[in-house]
Design an enzyme around this catalytic site. Structure first.
Site, PDB file in Angstrom:
ATOM      1  N   CYS A   1       0.794  -1.243   0.000  1.00 18.72           N
ATOM      2  CA  CYS A   1       0.000   0.000   0.000  1.00 18.72           C
ATOM      3  C   CYS A   1       0.820   1.284   0.000  1.00 18.72           C
ATOM      4  CB  CYS A   1      -0.940  -0.011   1.197  1.00 18.72           C
ATOM      5  SG  CYS A   1      -2.183  -1.292   1.055  1.00 18.72           S
TER       6      CYS A   1
HETATM    7  P1  NAD Z   1      -4.171  -9.136  -3.984  1.00 20.13           P
HETATM    8  O1  NAD Z   1      -3.309  -9.037  -5.172  1.00 20.13           O
HETATM    9  O2  NAD Z   1      -3.715  -9.848  -2.758  1.00 20.13           O
HETATM   10  O3  NAD Z   1      -5.569  -9.804  -4.398  1.00 20.13           O
HETATM   11  C1  NAD Z   1      -6.234  -9.533  -5.583  1.00 20.13           C
HETATM   12  C2  NAD Z   1      -7.037 -10.771  -5.989  1.00 20.13           C
HETATM   13  O4  NAD Z   1      -7.805 -10.454  -7.142  1.00 20.13           O
HETATM   14  C3  NAD Z   1      -6.202 -11.986  -6.338  1.00 20.13           C
HETATM   15  O5  NAD Z   1      -6.680 -13.110  -5.629  1.00 20.13           O
HETATM   16  C4  NAD Z   1      -6.429 -12.165  -7.859  1.00 20.13           C
HETATM   17  O6  NAD Z   1      -6.390 -13.526  -8.271  1.00 20.13           O
HETATM   18  C5  NAD Z   1      -7.809 -11.578  -8.011  1.00 20.13           C
HETATM   19  N1  NAD Z   1      -8.143 -11.125  -9.365  1.00 20.13           N
HETATM   20  C6  NAD Z   1      -7.333 -10.588 -10.302  1.00 20.13           C
HETATM   21  N2  NAD Z   1      -8.046 -10.273 -11.412  1.00 20.13           N
HETATM   22  C7  NAD Z   1      -9.334 -10.608 -11.143  1.00 20.13           C
HETATM   23  C8  NAD Z   1     -10.542 -10.509 -11.868  1.00 20.13           C
HETATM   24  N3  NAD Z   1     -10.580  -9.979 -13.093  1.00 20.13           N
HETATM   25  N4  NAD Z   1     -11.677 -10.964 -11.298  1.00 20.13           N
HETATM   26  C9  NAD Z   1     -11.656 -11.518 -10.060  1.00 20.13           C
HETATM   27  N5  NAD Z   1     -10.547 -11.623  -9.315  1.00 20.13           N
HETATM   28  C10 NAD Z   1      -9.392 -11.165  -9.846  1.00 20.13           C
HETATM   29  O7  NAD Z   1      -4.566  -7.618  -3.614  1.00 20.13           O
HETATM   30  P2  NAD Z   1      -4.876  -7.010  -2.160  1.00 20.13           P
HETATM   31  O8  NAD Z   1      -3.628  -6.816  -1.364  1.00 20.13           O
HETATM   32  O9  NAD Z   1      -6.020  -7.752  -1.553  1.00 20.13           O
HETATM   33  O10 NAD Z   1      -5.349  -5.551  -2.573  1.00 20.13           O
HETATM   34  C11 NAD Z   1      -6.561  -5.324  -3.238  1.00 20.13           C
HETATM   35  C12 NAD Z   1      -6.842  -3.834  -3.247  1.00 20.13           C
HETATM   36  O11 NAD Z   1      -7.043  -3.376  -1.894  1.00 20.13           O
HETATM   37  C13 NAD Z   1      -5.720  -2.976  -3.802  1.00 20.13           C
HETATM   38  O12 NAD Z   1      -6.262  -1.873  -4.465  1.00 20.13           O
HETATM   39  C14 NAD Z   1      -4.990  -2.507  -2.559  1.00 20.13           C
HETATM   40  O13 NAD Z   1      -4.308  -1.294  -2.761  1.00 20.13           O
HETATM   41  C15 NAD Z   1      -6.134  -2.320  -1.591  1.00 20.13           C
HETATM   42  N6  NAD Z   1      -5.763  -2.431  -0.179  1.00 20.13           N
HETATM   43  C16 NAD Z   1      -4.885  -3.388   0.223  1.00 20.13           C
HETATM   44  C17 NAD Z   1      -4.571  -3.493   1.572  1.00 20.13           C
HETATM   45  C18 NAD Z   1      -3.585  -4.536   2.037  1.00 20.13           C
HETATM   46  O14 NAD Z   1      -3.185  -4.453   3.199  1.00 20.13           O
HETATM   47  N7  NAD Z   1      -3.203  -5.498   1.228  1.00 20.13           N
HETATM   48  C19 NAD Z   1      -5.163  -2.646   2.506  1.00 20.13           C
HETATM   49  C20 NAD Z   1      -6.084  -1.713   2.071  1.00 20.13           C
HETATM   50  C21 NAD Z   1      -6.379  -1.615   0.710  1.00 20.13           C
END
Ligand code: NAD
Length: 427
Positions: A265
């Site tokens: 992030c």
């Molecule tokens: P991640 O990469 O861990 O997970 C994303 C998931 O989406 C994966 O499982 C992937 O297979 C799936 N995916 C990809 N394309 C897809 C599609 N077309 N349809 C369905 N699924 C699909 O990401 P994350 O860390 O969970 O982050 C997600 C969002 O949340 C980002 O924008 C991030 O900035 C935000 N965020 C993350 C955190 C954190 O601590 N990780 C905290 C707050 C906000």
């Protein structure tokens, strides 16, 4: 209520499990079939404290995981987009995954008669929900936002490692909606939470997330800059920051000097906000400095190393800690990555240990030595760099005695051992 969660990574799997815990019926959608199978078997696709217990409790009952958007949208009232929003090569936000998810939801919406709300939970730069996601939804569904379906933005503030706890006990819930109907439905989902819901427009909700993360990142780079100055003057920066943090306007959090911030992030979000600011003709000098300090910080570790041992070529350097912080297996933007890259560039032999993140790091550095414990990593090493604040490193002591040279450079102020040649990054 019935909710679909698109994307089952850190945010999606936690959101889904926690919504099930507060009584909602949840369908997870991911393009990665293996993840859906894991979730249906009650196995978390990522490590997160408490997530396994929740999945065991609800998988196959109030929570199922599928790859079929059409079924998920048809069977639920609200869809949360929780897919990744990585940095593009120039640092700006890459919205290609959000585009794909929105288009898939839109196509599914085309086949649904009932009203549905689409919520962006992924972190996206201000105006993305209204000017990027909404038009894709309208185009692919052939329907009208505000009439046939609702749109909202609901940023996520959870900390990795404590994500379940943070989701269940938030200190803020922000719902930015294009209209009252969308906002009401999303707020209703959070009815049982004690925290009040802050209602805004979508762009404000998006900016709250960026302002929040940028301020925390700024505190860290600020503490690191003060730490670097303190070190040159022989002042203990931790003593300084402990006193500074007693000011209620400042708070003691995020003032620990060290190797800098990583994770999925802070680096990406600050860079995305810089990119967005530039596209609207603003030069964000403060935010650029936050990133510049953060990029310099880990390389100070290898500078100290070279000052202490000279050229590290062919020397064995132990790296303790690969995850971007403790209690997670996430290595995204971990400060150990530039450190290991620099060690390899200098010709060093790297032996690494991390309680959780080794498997993930193998994808970036397949050829360094990964050890099962700190003791093995340290054995016969010429120096040790400590990169992650894992609790177990606090207790390391006799393990250092097996090193060839007992030189420890601590990037996290965590080592307590005596009878070693110890140097802290900023202290
Ligand atoms: P991640 O990469 O861990 O997970 C994303 C998931 O989406 C994966 O499982 C992937 O297979 C799936 N995916 C990809 N394309 C897809 C599609 N077309 N349809 C369905 N699924 C699909 O990401 P994350 O860390 O969970 O982050 C997600 C969002 O949340 C980002 O924008 C991030 O900035 C935000 N965020 C993350 C955190 C954190 O601590 N990780 C905290 C707050 C906000």
């Amino acid at each position: 209520m019935k909710v679909s969660v698109i994307g089952s990574g850190y945010v999606g799997s936690v959101t889904a499990a926690c919504f099930a815990e507060v009584g909602h019926e949840v369908i997870c959608v991911d393009i990665d079939r293996k993840k859906t199978e894991q979730i249906n078997a009650g196995i978390p696709p990522i490590y997160e404290e408490g997530l396994g217990e929740l999945l065991q409790k609800y998988a196959g009952k109030k929570l199922i995981a599928i790859t079929d958007y059409e079924l998920a949208v048809k069977e639920t009232e609200i869809s949360f987009i929780c897919v990744g929003t990585p940095s593009a090569d120039d640092g700006t936000i890459d919205l290609s995954i959000v585009r794909a998810a929105a288009a898939s939801i839109g196509k599914a919406l085309a086949k649904k008669d009932a009203y549905h709300v689409v919520v962006v939970k992924s972190t996206v730069v201000p105006e993305t929900t209204e000017k990027f996601v909404l038009p894709i939804l309208e185009e692919t569904s052939g329907k009208k936002a505000g009439k046939d379906f609702g749109v909202a933005m609901n940023p996520e503030f959870l900390r990795e490692g404590k994500a379940v706890q943070d989701f269940m006990n938030p200190d803020k819930i922000v719902v930015g909606a294009i209209d009252k109907r969308s906002g009401d439905l999303v707020s209703e989902l959070y009815r049982t939470f004690e925290c009040e819901v802050t209602r805004t427009g979508p762009a404000t909700a998006e900016m709250i997330k960026y302002a929040n993360n940028s301020l925390l990142a700024t505190k860290i780079s600020f503490a690191n800059e003060i730490g670097n100055i303190c070190k040159k003057m022989g002042i203990d920066t931790y003593e300084v920051m402990e006193a500074v943090g007693k000011d209620f306007r400042v708070s003691p959090k995020f003032l620990n000097s060290g190797a800098g911030f990583g994770g999925s992030c802070f680096p990406k979000d600050v860079k995305a906000l810089i990119g967005k600011a530039k596209t609207i003709g603003y030069s964000p000098v403060l935010l650029e400095s936050v990133i510049a300090v953060n990029e310099k910080q880990p390389l100070l570790m290898t500078e100290i190393l070279q000052r202490k041992i000279g050229n590290p070529a062919d020397k064995k350097i132990a790296v303790l800690g690969l995850a971007f912080k403790n209690e997670t297996d996430d290595i995204r933007e971990s400060r150990s990555i530039p450190v290991i890259a620099e060690l390899l560039r200098l010709g060093a032999k790297v032996s690494a240990y991390d309680p959780m993140a080794a498997e993930n790091m193998k994808r970036i550095f397949p050829s360094i030595e990964y050890c099962d414990n700190a003791s093995d990593a340290l054995k016969d090493a010429d120096a040790c760099l400590v990169m992650t604040e894992w609790d177990e490193f606090r207790d390391l002591d006799s393990e250092f005695q097996n090193m060839k040279e007992k030189i420890i450079i601590d990037g996290r102020r965590i080592i307590k051992a005596k009878n070693i040649d110890y140097e802290g990054l900023c202290w």
